[in-house]
Design a protein around this motif. Structure first.
Motif, mmCIF file in Angstrom:
data_model
loop_
_atom_site.group_PDB
_atom_site.id
_atom_site.type_symbol
_atom_site.label_atom_id
_atom_site.label_comp_id
_atom_site.label_asym_id
_atom_site.label_seq_id
_atom_site.Cartn_x
_atom_site.Cartn_y
_atom_site.Cartn_z
ATOM 1 N N GLY A 140 0.837 -1.198 0.000
ATOM 2 C CA GLY A 140 0.000 0.000 0.000
ATOM 3 C C GLY A 140 0.868 1.242 0.000
ATOM 4 O O GLY A 140 1.951 1.258 0.587
ATOM 5 N N GLY A 141 0.379 2.261 -0.697
ATOM 6 C CA GLY A 141 1.083 3.548 -0.652
ATOM 7 C C GLY A 141 2.290 3.682 -1.556
ATOM 8 O O GLY A 141 3.003 4.676 -1.449
ATOM 9 N N CYS A 142 2.561 2.713 -2.421
ATOM 10 C CA CYS A 142 3.736 2.889 -3.290
ATOM 11 C C CYS A 142 3.507 2.463 -4.735
ATOM 12 O O CYS A 142 4.352 2.711 -5.586
ATOM 13 C CB CYS A 142 4.949 2.178 -2.706
ATOM 14 S SG CYS A 142 4.646 0.465 -2.312
ATOM 15 N N LEU A 143 2.374 1.838 -5.032
ATOM 16 C CA LEU A 143 2.130 1.383 -6.414
ATOM 17 C C LEU A 143 1.889 2.561 -7.350
ATOM 18 O O LEU A 143 2.434 2.624 -8.446
ATOM 19 C CB LEU A 143 0.918 0.443 -6.452
ATOM 20 C CG LEU A 143 0.569 -0.041 -7.862
ATOM 21 C CD1 LEU A 143 1.582 -1.042 -8.369
ATOM 22 C CD2 LEU A 143 -0.832 -0.603 -7.920
ATOM 23 N N ARG A 144 1.071 3.483 -6.895
ATOM 24 C CA ARG A 144 0.704 4.617 -7.740
ATOM 25 C C ARG A 144 1.947 5.350 -8.260
ATOM 26 O O ARG A 144 2.066 5.605 -9.461
ATOM 27 C CB ARG A 144 -0.190 5.560 -6.922
ATOM 28 C CG ARG A 144 -0.473 6.863 -7.602
ATOM 29 C CD ARG A 144 -1.203 7.812 -6.696
ATOM 30 N NE ARG A 144 -0.850 9.179 -7.057
ATOM 31 C CZ ARG A 144 -1.533 10.249 -6.697
ATOM 32 N NH1 ARG A 144 -2.590 10.118 -5.920
ATOM 33 N NH2 ARG A 144 -1.151 11.425 -7.078
ATOM 34 N N SER A 164 -7.703 4.486 -5.816
ATOM 35 C CA SER A 164 -9.060 4.925 -5.472
ATOM 36 C C SER A 164 -9.326 6.327 -6.017
ATOM 37 O O SER A 164 -8.408 7.003 -6.481
ATOM 38 C CB SER A 164 -9.214 4.934 -3.955
ATOM 39 O OG SER A 164 -8.457 5.993 -3.424
ATOM 40 N N ALA A 165 -10.576 6.747 -5.937
ATOM 41 C CA ALA A 165 -10.964 8.061 -6.456
ATOM 42 C C ALA A 165 -10.144 9.177 -5.814
ATOM 43 O O ALA A 165 -9.819 10.171 -6.451
ATOM 44 C CB ALA A 165 -12.453 8.289 -6.215
ATOM 45 N N VAL A 166 -9.787 9.004 -4.522
ATOM 46 C CA VAL A 166 -9.020 10.057 -3.851
ATOM 47 C C VAL A 166 -7.507 9.872 -4.002
ATOM 48 O O VAL A 166 -6.724 10.648 -3.464
ATOM 49 C CB VAL A 166 -9.389 10.165 -2.350
ATOM 50 C CG1 VAL A 166 -10.726 10.864 -2.188
ATOM 51 C CG2 VAL A 166 -9.389 8.815 -1.675
ATOM 52 N N GLY A 167 -7.103 8.832 -4.745
ATOM 53 C CA GLY A 167 -5.688 8.735 -5.113
ATOM 54 C C GLY A 167 -4.845 7.757 -4.313
ATOM 55 O O GLY A 167 -3.631 7.721 -4.474
ATOM 56 N N TYR A 168 -5.462 6.936 -3.456
ATOM 57 C CA TYR A 168 -4.685 5.944 -2.703
ATOM 58 C C TYR A 168 -4.654 4.603 -3.428
ATOM 59 O O TYR A 168 -5.584 4.278 -4.164
ATOM 60 C CB TYR A 168 -5.298 5.725 -1.314
ATOM 61 C CG TYR A 168 -5.209 6.915 -0.408
ATOM 62 C CD1 TYR A 168 -3.962 7.397 0.010
ATOM 63 C CD2 TYR A 168 -6.367 7.554 0.039
ATOM 64 C CE1 TYR A 168 -3.878 8.497 0.845
ATOM 65 C CE2 TYR A 168 -6.289 8.669 0.869
ATOM 66 C CZ TYR A 168 -5.042 9.129 1.272
ATOM 67 O OH TYR A 168 -4.960 10.214 2.085
ATOM 68 N N ASP A 169 -3.600 3.817 -3.180
ATOM 69 C CA ASP A 169 -3.564 2.438 -3.697
ATOM 70 C C ASP A 169 -4.758 1.681 -3.117
ATOM 71 O O ASP A 169 -4.989 1.739 -1.900
ATOM 72 C CB ASP A 169 -2.300 1.699 -3.222
ATOM 73 C CG ASP A 169 -1.027 2.206 -3.900
ATOM 74 O OD1 ASP A 169 -1.103 3.208 -4.625
ATOM 75 O OD2 ASP A 169 0.017 1.576 -3.690
ATOM 76 N N THR A 170 -5.496 0.958 -3.958
ATOM 77 C CA THR A 170 -6.653 0.227 -3.423
ATOM 78 C C THR A 170 -6.231 -1.050 -2.693
ATOM 79 O O THR A 170 -6.899 -1.473 -1.768
ATOM 80 C CB THR A 170 -7.666 -0.164 -4.527
ATOM 81 O OG1 THR A 170 -7.015 -0.143 -5.761
ATOM 82 C CG2 THR A 170 -8.833 0.736 -4.544
ATOM 83 N N TYR A 171 -5.150 -1.677 -3.143
ATOM 84 C CA TYR A 171 -4.682 -2.882 -2.466
ATOM 85 C C TYR A 171 -3.649 -2.460 -1.420
ATOM 86 O O TYR A 171 -2.614 -1.880 -1.752
ATOM 87 C CB TYR A 171 -4.050 -3.862 -3.457
ATOM 88 C CG TYR A 171 -5.052 -4.636 -4.283
ATOM 89 C CD1 TYR A 171 -6.366 -4.206 -4.427
ATOM 90 C CD2 TYR A 171 -4.688 -5.816 -4.928
ATOM 91 C CE1 TYR A 171 -7.282 -4.925 -5.172
ATOM 92 C CE2 TYR A 171 -5.603 -6.535 -5.686
ATOM 93 C CZ TYR A 171 -6.896 -6.079 -5.810
ATOM 94 O OH TYR A 171 -7.796 -6.791 -6.556
ATOM 95 N N MET A 172 -3.965 -2.753 -0.178
ATOM 96 C CA MET A 172 -3.097 -2.351 0.918
ATOM 97 C C MET A 172 -3.006 -3.505 1.906
ATOM 98 O O MET A 172 -4.045 -4.063 2.276
ATOM 99 C CB MET A 172 -3.706 -1.116 1.584
ATOM 100 C CG MET A 172 -2.772 -0.438 2.538
ATOM 101 S SD MET A 172 -3.463 1.140 3.096
ATOM 102 C CE MET A 172 -3.239 2.141 1.641
ATOM 103 N N HIS A 173 -1.803 -3.896 2.279
ATOM 104 C CA HIS A 173 -1.588 -5.055 3.156
ATOM 105 C C HIS A 173 -2.322 -6.287 2.627
ATOM 106 O O HIS A 173 -3.072 -6.928 3.361
ATOM 107 C CB HIS A 173 -2.028 -4.754 4.593
ATOM 108 C CG HIS A 173 -1.411 -3.511 5.153
ATOM 109 N ND1 HIS A 173 -0.054 -3.284 5.127
ATOM 110 C CD2 HIS A 173 -1.973 -2.408 5.707
ATOM 111 C CE1 HIS A 173 0.204 -2.103 5.659
ATOM 112 N NE2 HIS A 173 -0.939 -1.540 6.010
#
Ligand SMILES: [Zn+2]
Length: 323
Positions: A140-144, A164-173
């Motif tokens: 999480g937090g590094c794919l984008r 996600s719509a707000v810009g976070y990686d959807t797959y996390m942990h």
């Protein structure tokens, strides 16, 4: 669009890859590496669709149509030439994006102790298995950032469901397993929903091309069930990613005469066993030999092996399976 651009597009999308992604399967091998299969363009009952991977061309002896990957896309999707090109470009982008994502997650797996610990806890130990299933980890937090650095625009990542719509990686942990045209992510934390797929179809039966040659096939619900069986030496195992088969998966299972062992969960609400019973009936109607494997109460194949079950014990369960 120039001739050169068209040729490039055709080179980047091998016809066979595109056909297989649209559920076409080669049935009979001919000389010079050519294949015959059922025609996806008409209601075909005996293989009349010829595919030549070296020339990237197809021809159907049933409906008389043939051509290259662009022609195929036009006929298959029933669209005009320019729309076919747009669909092909979109498909090319999606396929490469999934490939890059899966490769990135694979690199992350051994950099994160919590991921390796989770795999151990679920009984997944062998490096061959991790290689075979191409297992990765989404911290999480590094794919984008990684994908944007490779040149993928943010809207494409959002559209694919990776961000996600707000810009976070959807797959996390999540432990990540690449599927045909999708990615399955299993959460390693108990606070998140356990199962996650990208938008779109979950695809066919897992690793079906490697499994369909077997006369006896074991069908399980989950990829962690698949993993422990494969690791124990049962390479004739496949997985439906759930206890409900979609029409395509059901068709795959029925593409030959075989024995199917249904090793579904024996969960407390009985849903796995009810699903197995219904599926066994449907398979029998199609002339297959369907047998239900009785796992100990509350077990699934994964927990059976995690609690010390081995090859011989599972073999006994297969031999005791009821028709
Ligand atoms: Zn045809």
């Amino acid at each position: 669009m120039s001739r050169q651009t068209l040729d490039e597009l055709k080179q980047q999308i091998p016809l066979l890859d595109y056909l297989e992604a649209h559920h076409w399967r080669p049935v009979r091998r001919l000389s010079r590496g050519r294949w015959m299969g059922l025609c996806p363009l008409h209601d075909d009952h005996q293989p009349s669709f010829l595919m030549d991977p070296s020339k990237n061309l197809f021809y159907c002896y049933g409906c008389g149509r043939g051509g290259d990957v662009i022609r195929f896309a036009e006929l298959y999707h029933q669209v005009k030439f320019s729309q076919a090109l747009a669909l092909l470009r979109q498909w090319r982008g999606w396929a490469s994006l999934l490939h890059e994502t899966a490769s990135f997650y694979r690199m992350q797996l051994h950099r994160h102790a919590e991921a390796v610990a989770y795999l151990q806890q679920r009984g997944l130990r062998s490096p061959e298995l991790i290689e075979h299933m191409r297992i990765g980890y989404a911290p999480g937090g590094c794919l984008r950032g990684w994908l944007m650095q490779l040149g993928y625009p943010l809207p494409a990542l959002r559209q694919a469901g990776l961000v996600s719509a707000v810009g976070y990686d959807t797959y996390m942990h999540r432990i990540v397993f690449p599927l045909e045209g999708n990615l399955y992510g299993r959460s390693i934390s108990t606070s998140a929903p356990p199962h996650r797929f990208l938008p779109g179809a979950k695809g066919g039966l897992y690793a079906w091309e490697q499994v369909r040659q077997y006369q006896e096939v074991i069908l399980v619900e989950g990829l962690f069930d698949y993993a422990v069986l494969w690791q124990a030496g049962f390479h004739n195992v496949t997985c439906a990613m759930g206890n409900h088969l979609n029409a395509y998966q059901f068709g795959q299972l029925c593409d030959g005469t075989r024995t199917v062992y249904l090793a579904f969960d024996t969960d407390s609400n009985g849903s796995g066993q009810q699903a197995a019973q219904r599926l066994a009936c449907r398979l029998s109607e199609q002339g297959l030999d369907a047998r239900r494997v009785s796992l100990p109460d509350g077990d699934d194949p994964n927990s059976f092996f995690v609690q010390g079950g081995d090859y011989e014990q599972f073999q006994c369960l297969l031999e005791g399976a009821r028709g």
